[in-house]
Scaffold this motif. Structure first.
Motif, PDB file in Angstrom:
ATOM      1  N   UNK A   1       0.799  -1.234   0.000  1.00  0.00           N
ATOM      2  CA  UNK A   1       0.000   0.000   0.000  1.00  0.00           C
ATOM      3  C   UNK A   1       0.829   1.280   0.000  1.00  0.00           C
ATOM      4  N   UNK A   2       2.022   1.252   0.562  1.00  0.00           N
ATOM      5  CA  UNK A   2       2.834   2.469   0.689  1.00  0.00           C
ATOM      6  C   UNK A   2       4.053   2.460  -0.227  1.00  0.00           C
ATOM      7  N   UNK A   3       4.075   1.555  -1.191  1.00  0.00           N
ATOM      8  CA  UNK A   3       5.236   1.400  -2.069  1.00  0.00           C
ATOM      9  C   UNK A   3       4.871   1.832  -3.489  1.00  0.00           C
ATOM     10  N   UNK A   4       5.763   2.619  -4.105  1.00  0.00           N
ATOM     11  CA  UNK A   4       5.547   3.075  -5.479  1.00  0.00           C
ATOM     12  C   UNK A   4       6.438   2.366  -6.492  1.00  0.00           C
ATOM     13  N   UNK A   5       7.517   1.735  -6.011  1.00  0.00           N
ATOM     14  CA  UNK A   5       8.421   1.092  -6.956  1.00  0.00           C
ATOM     15  C   UNK A   5       9.130  -0.093  -6.349  1.00  0.00           C
ATOM     16  N   UNK A   6       9.474  -1.073  -7.182  1.00  0.00           N
ATOM     17  CA  UNK A   6      10.155  -2.292  -6.727  1.00  0.00           C
ATOM     18  C   UNK A   6      11.391  -2.520  -7.585  1.00  0.00           C
ATOM     19  N   UNK A   7      12.536  -2.698  -6.922  1.00  0.00           N
ATOM     20  CA  UNK A   7      13.789  -3.010  -7.593  1.00  0.00           C
ATOM     21  C   UNK A   7      13.926  -4.513  -7.764  1.00  0.00           C
ATOM     22  N   UNK A   8      14.301  -4.935  -8.981  1.00  0.00           N
ATOM     23  CA  UNK A   8      14.627  -6.324  -9.252  1.00  0.00           C
ATOM     24  C   UNK A   8      16.149  -6.481  -9.246  1.00  0.00           C
ATOM     25  N   UNK A   9      16.618  -7.625  -8.802  1.00  0.00           N
ATOM     26  CA  UNK A   9      18.035  -7.953  -8.875  1.00  0.00           C
ATOM     27  C   UNK A   9      18.340  -8.493 -10.273  1.00  0.00           C
ATOM     28  N   UNK A  10      19.528  -8.137 -10.813  1.00  0.00           N
ATOM     29  CA  UNK A  10      19.874  -8.543 -12.174  1.00  0.00           C
ATOM     30  C   UNK A  10      21.156  -9.357 -12.206  1.00  0.00           C
TER      31      UNK A  10
END
Length: 287
Positions: free
Chosen positions: A107-116
């Motif tokens: 609910x409070x997150x706008x973005x998610x980082x993926x590991x590459x």
């Protein structure tokens, strides 16, 4: 019914080698796929349509503008978007995270980082600071946007909080780059963009969108390191960077392929950029 939580947006140009791998890796997520193509002459478009993707075409200017056009043009109906390059593959672990994903859990997150995990000439380049390596690839729509203050590097920006998925990976392997002529031609073009961009930053005509912060998000840390890079002397900094990556960050452990990658990407490419910066400055001073 399609996936109600997220859609995929993919950029393509002559990606018949890569697109089937990527689309197969996300098959089963039941997510809408949008493909923005920049004039492919191979089987890219027919492959995208065979997998059920919605396709549009737009002449290519640079990656940031292409992403901007895609996000503004496609009729995206989901609260989240995942922006991928055609040479990416979603690993089984990352696919499982996406299968379990529910918008209400963030609910409070706008973005998610993926590991590459980055591959070069069929080898995972694990060292030299390239792993772990986090990319903001999943973001709330329409809050996330493409950073148009960049000419070569492309990144998404979100206004609020982000989180990092450390497990599950994007696999990145551009098979066309196994041909060294392709790699050199591609990075020669990139060096034109990067040199012009840095000159404009020196002239205060272009600013960083992301706040430079060493202890911040992965992109804020990158912005801080770039700010440091721009202050370093031309021609010396590529050698320093290569030694840092190859010796101090143990790139030497990546074998033959690692030496090629760290030397070409960490030294040769940066040196060519510096040469072109000097040429632009000399021309401007004559004018």
């Amino acid at each position: 019914m399609g996936n109600p939580h997220f859609s995929f947006v993919i950029l393509t140009y002559n990606e018949e080698q890569h697109l089937p791998r990527l689309l197969s890796s996300i098959y089963g997520l039941q997510a809408t796929v949008y493909v923005l193509d920049s004039g492919s002459t191979d089987q890219t478009l027919s492959i995208a349509k065979r997998f059920g993707a919605q396709v549009k075409q737009q002449a290519f200017l640079n990656h940031p503008h292409q992403w901007h056009y895609a996000l503004k043009t496609f009729d995206i109906q989901t609260p989240w978007v995942i922006g991928l390059d055609a040479d990416h593959i979603v690993s089984d672990e990352l696919k499982q995270r996406l299968l379990d994903f529910n918008d209400q859990d963030y609910p409070d997150i706008d973005g998610i980082y993926f590991n590459r995990k980055n591959y070069f000439k069929n080898k995972w380049i694990k060292n030299g600071g390239l792993y772990p390596f986090y990319l903001l690839k999943m973001f709330r729509y329409p809050l996330g946007y493409s950073d148009l203050n960049e000419l070569m590097d492309h990144r998404f920006i979100v206004p609020g909080k982000t989180t990092i998925w450390k497990d599950g990976y994007l696999l990145e392997e551009n098979l066309k780059e196994n041909n060294i002529r392709f790699w050199i031609d591609k990075h020669n073009t990139y060096s034109d963009l990067l040199a012009r961009e840095e000159v404009e930053r020196r002239q205060l005509l272009r600013a960083q969108t992301v706040k430079p912060l060493f202890w911040g998000s992965p992109d804020q840390r990158t912005a801080w390191l770039k700010k440091l890079w721009w202050r370093m002397p031309l021609f010396i900094r590529p050698a320093i960077y290569f030694i840092y990556r190859y010796i101090f960050r143990l790139g030497i452990l990546d074998g033959y392929q690692g030496f090629l990658f760290h030397f070409l990407q960490g030294f040769w490419f940066r040196l060519i950029v510096d040469v072109k910066i000097k040429e632009i400055i000399d021309i401007d001073e004559k004018d």
